[in-house]
Design a protein around this motif. Sequence first.
Motif, PDB file in Angstrom:
ATOM      1  N   MET A   1     -14.219  26.609  -8.141  1.00 27.77           N
ATOM      2  CA  MET A   1     -13.767  27.994  -8.139  1.00 27.77           C
ATOM      3  C   MET A   1     -12.337  28.171  -8.651  1.00 27.77           C
ATOM      4  N   ALA A   2     -11.502  27.173  -8.481  1.00 30.88           N
ATOM      5  CA  ALA A   2     -10.105  27.314  -8.914  1.00 30.88           C
ATOM      6  C   ALA A   2      -9.933  27.156 -10.421  1.00 30.88           C
ATOM      7  N   THR A   3     -10.973  26.709 -11.116  1.00 36.64           N
ATOM      8  CA  THR A   3     -10.886  26.533 -12.562  1.00 36.64           C
ATOM      9  C   THR A   3     -11.139  27.852 -13.280  1.00 36.64           C
ATOM     10  N   ARG A   4     -10.238  28.210 -14.178  1.00 33.12           N
ATOM     11  CA  ARG A   4     -10.426  29.406 -14.990  1.00 33.12           C
ATOM     12  C   ARG A   4     -11.242  29.032 -16.226  1.00 33.12           C
ATOM     13  N   LEU A   5     -12.162  29.887 -16.629  1.00 27.76           N
ATOM     14  CA  LEU A   5     -12.957  29.645 -17.817  1.00 27.76           C
ATOM     15  C   LEU A   5     -12.113  29.817 -19.077  1.00 27.76           C
ATOM     16  N   GLU A   6     -12.527  29.179 -20.148  1.00 31.32           N
ATOM     17  CA  GLU A   6     -11.797  29.297 -21.408  1.00 31.32           C
ATOM     18  C   GLU A   6     -11.715  30.763 -21.841  1.00 31.32           C
ATOM     19  N   GLY A   7     -10.499  31.229 -22.079  1.00 29.13           N
ATOM     20  CA  GLY A   7     -10.293  32.604 -22.515  1.00 29.13           C
ATOM     21  C   GLY A   7     -10.333  33.632 -21.406  1.00 29.13           C
ATOM     22  N   GLU A   8     -10.520  33.200 -20.176  1.00 29.21           N
ATOM     23  CA  GLU A   8     -10.635  34.122 -19.053  1.00 29.21           C
ATOM     24  C   GLU A   8      -9.260  34.571 -18.584  1.00 29.21           C
ATOM     25  N   THR A   9      -9.069  35.868 -18.433  1.00 30.60           N
ATOM     26  CA  THR A   9      -7.807  36.377 -17.903  1.00 30.60           C
ATOM     27  C   THR A   9      -7.776  36.192 -16.395  1.00 30.60           C
TER      28      THR A   9
END
Length: 336
Positions: A127-135
């Motif tokens: 859950m702590a990982t942001r997706l590529e390009g995600e604001t």
Amino acid sequence: MTVLLYHHISDTTPRITSTTPGEFAQHLQMIEDNGFEVWPLSKVVRYLQQGTTLPSRVTVITFDDAYDSILTTATPMLEKRGWPFTVFVNSAAVDEQHRHIMSWQELNSLQDKGGELANHSHHHSHMATRLEGETEEQWQQRMHDQILITKDKLKQHTNSELPLFAYPYGEFDQPLQAIISELGYVGFGQQSGALSSALDFTALPRFPAAGVYANPKTLRTKLKSLPMPIKSVEVLVGEDQSGLTSYAVKKPSIRITLEPGDWRLSELACYVSNQGTGDITNIDTNNNSFVVTAKKEIITGRSRYNCTMPSQEGGRYHWYSHAWLRFNAQGELPTD
């Protein structure tokens, strides 16, 4: 007061997340032989939130991921003793009828057998990982959805509304903790330690009891652990680490200050994941404080600082664990 964490109760599932039926039976007998009561997690949380003193020999049994061996193997053993337990449910796996996962009907049946049902997110992702390009705003909305979808499904299928949340993989950072707090949940990780009302209610500890941690001899020491008498924990960031968050520093330091008392700081020991002992410096016996630092760079992903100190009660230790989550240069976490 301790919380034990299980996944599979089986001898045919992956060892790292499994406790064999024989080991689980030994654990239950050990709990009984050492004079511990087993309480529902919701009751323990209520005591902590109210600041009510807990008996020193209380433990809680929790399971993550809603595996079917909880129903077929663990529940009969617990029901025989009249002991309650809590299952943290990741709802997508239930909806999609994943192998070894209980159905909603089976989960609902646990509530008549002493089981509580709580939130483990929808997809059990990092859950702590942001997706590529995600604001950041998009990530926040995705996290709200992950939690609220399971909240709604638990209400719909089981009528359970417990505001308890377990982080998948035990991973959390400060922005995720803020969301847990905003939604009114109490959050649980997978770092070790005993519970107390002095701890952060978005990052409460549990002792893993599977794989190498299933050894009854070492688990007995953890079961009997007492909370470290924490007054405050301060994350220190060195000058060479300016601009990095407390979850991204290479060799982070924390200053722990204990409540006033005659504590045995000279017998304090702190350990760093994958490293052995950490450096304990700046010991201030007047203020009951000390600083803990890793000797080497902490690994990317999850790591812990575990500190123990003998209590005045023979054979028991005060125990505190600080969880770290270090992202790589691309802002990602290992997915294994």
